[in-house]
Design a protein around this motif. Structure first.
Motif, PDB file in Angstrom:
ATOM      1  N   ARG A 147       9.364   0.708   5.261  1.00 21.16           N
ATOM      2  CA  ARG A 147       8.524   2.037   5.999  1.00 21.16           C
ATOM      3  C   ARG A 147       9.660   3.097   5.668  1.00 21.16           C
ATOM      4  O   ARG A 147       9.299   4.281   5.256  1.00 21.16           O
ATOM      5  N   GLY A 148      10.775   2.819   5.847  1.00 23.45           N
ATOM      6  CA  GLY A 148      11.650   3.815   5.515  1.00 23.45           C
ATOM      7  C   GLY A 148      12.000   4.185   4.045  1.00 23.45           C
ATOM      8  O   GLY A 148      12.254   5.436   3.575  1.00 23.45           O
ATOM      9  N   LEU A 149      11.502   3.345   3.174  1.00 19.56           N
ATOM     10  CA  LEU A 149      11.712   3.580   1.603  1.00 19.56           C
ATOM     11  C   LEU A 149      10.385   4.577   1.490  1.00 19.56           C
ATOM     12  O   LEU A 149      10.685   5.307   0.478  1.00 19.56           O
ATOM     13  N   PHE A 150       9.321   4.251   1.945  1.00 23.29           N
ATOM     14  CA  PHE A 150       8.310   4.979   1.755  1.00 23.29           C
ATOM     15  C   PHE A 150       8.404   6.532   2.420  1.00 23.29           C
ATOM     16  O   PHE A 150       7.907   7.522   1.759  1.00 23.29           O
ATOM     17  N   ARG A 151       9.184   6.708   3.314  1.00 28.80           N
ATOM     18  CA  ARG A 151       9.684   7.857   3.989  1.00 28.80           C
ATOM     19  C   ARG A 151      10.851   8.652   3.190  1.00 28.80           C
ATOM     20  O   ARG A 151      11.066   9.491   3.425  1.00 28.80           O
ATOM     21  N   GLY A 152      11.314   7.928   2.041  1.00 30.93           N
ATOM     22  CA  GLY A 152      12.266   8.587   1.102  1.00 30.93           C
ATOM     23  C   GLY A 152      13.630   8.219   1.626  1.00 30.93           C
ATOM     24  O   GLY A 152      14.702   8.817   1.143  1.00 30.93           O
ATOM     25  N   ASP A 155       0.786  -1.219   0.129  1.00 29.81           N
ATOM     26  CA  ASP A 155       0.088   0.076  -0.029  1.00 29.81           C
ATOM     27  C   ASP A 155       0.868   1.284  -0.170  1.00 29.81           C
ATOM     28  O   ASP A 155       1.766   1.089   0.676  1.00 29.81           O
ATOM     29  N   GLY A 156       0.589   2.264  -0.693  1.00 26.09           N
ATOM     30  CA  GLY A 156       1.240   3.241  -0.954  1.00 26.09           C
ATOM     31  C   GLY A 156       2.295   3.578  -2.086  1.00 26.09           C
ATOM     32  O   GLY A 156       1.991   2.707  -3.072  1.00 26.09           O
ATOM     33  N   ARG A 157       2.855   4.552  -2.311  1.00 27.21           N
ATOM     34  CA  ARG A 157       3.735   4.933  -3.096  1.00 27.21           C
ATOM     35  C   ARG A 157       5.151   5.363  -2.838  1.00 27.21           C
ATOM     36  O   ARG A 157       5.095   5.969  -1.824  1.00 27.21           O
ATOM     37  N   LEU A 158       6.161   5.249  -3.527  1.00 30.72           N
ATOM     38  CA  LEU A 158       7.527   5.459  -3.375  1.00 30.72           C
ATOM     39  C   LEU A 158       7.785   6.948  -3.840  1.00 30.72           C
ATOM     40  O   LEU A 158       7.126   7.407  -4.788  1.00 30.72           O
ATOM     41  N   PRO A 159       8.255   7.718  -2.898  1.00 32.20           N
ATOM     42  CA  PRO A 159       8.871   9.118  -3.374  1.00 32.20           C
ATOM     43  C   PRO A 159       9.351   9.287  -4.818  1.00 32.20           C
ATOM     44  O   PRO A 159      10.044   8.367  -5.009  1.00 32.20           O
TER      45      PRO A 159
END
Length: 140
Positions: A101-106, A46-50
């Motif tokens: 989670r770190g990847l999703f935070r950039g 779920d979600g998108r990568l920066p």
């Protein structure tokens, strides 16, 4: 009765992926595990990568490289890998979830693509996770 190698690997890999799925708070409905050579797993996230606001994200695992995160293409082509977890083939499920989670935070920790020359006994490495693969995944 002796267990077939693919059955033992399949049960262990399903259990391992299930634990990663739970750590990520996912249901596992959009995932698959393939145990018959080479062993692989796919988890839709779920979600998108920066930097990729219009692309779905997948978490991939294979027996040669371990975990990677990739973005889906619109044309049905192969996914585009954006990051590899690192050298550990079967890191603890919690560590995988923290990395995602770190990847999703950039957070982009430069990690080289792992080598594929590992000689491992997947059946033994995945044995601790086999019991988790026998329990139906929670719905919700």
């Amino acid at each position: 009765m002796e267990l077939d190698f693919d059955d033992a690997v399949g049960r262990g890999l399903r259990g391992y992926v299930r634990l990663v799925t739970e750590e990520l708070g996912l249901t596992g409905e959009c995932s698959y595990v393939q145990a018959d050579g080479p062993a692989t797993a796919y988890l839709a996230l779920d979600g998108r990568l920066p930097g990729f606001p219009d692309r779905d994200v997948a978490l991939l695992w294979d027996e040669a490289h371990g975990w990677s995160a990739a973005v889906e293409t619109h044309s049905g082509e192969d996914v585009i890998v954006q990051a590899y977890f690192g050298q550990e083939l079967l890191p603890p499920p919690g560590a995988v979830a923290r990395w995602v989670r770190g990847l999703f935070r950039g957070e982009r920790v430069p990690r080289p693509r792992p080598g594929s020359s590992r000689h491992r006994d997947l059946r033994l490495d995945l044995a601790p996770y086999a019991a988790a693969g026998l329990v139906p995944a929670p719905r919700g």
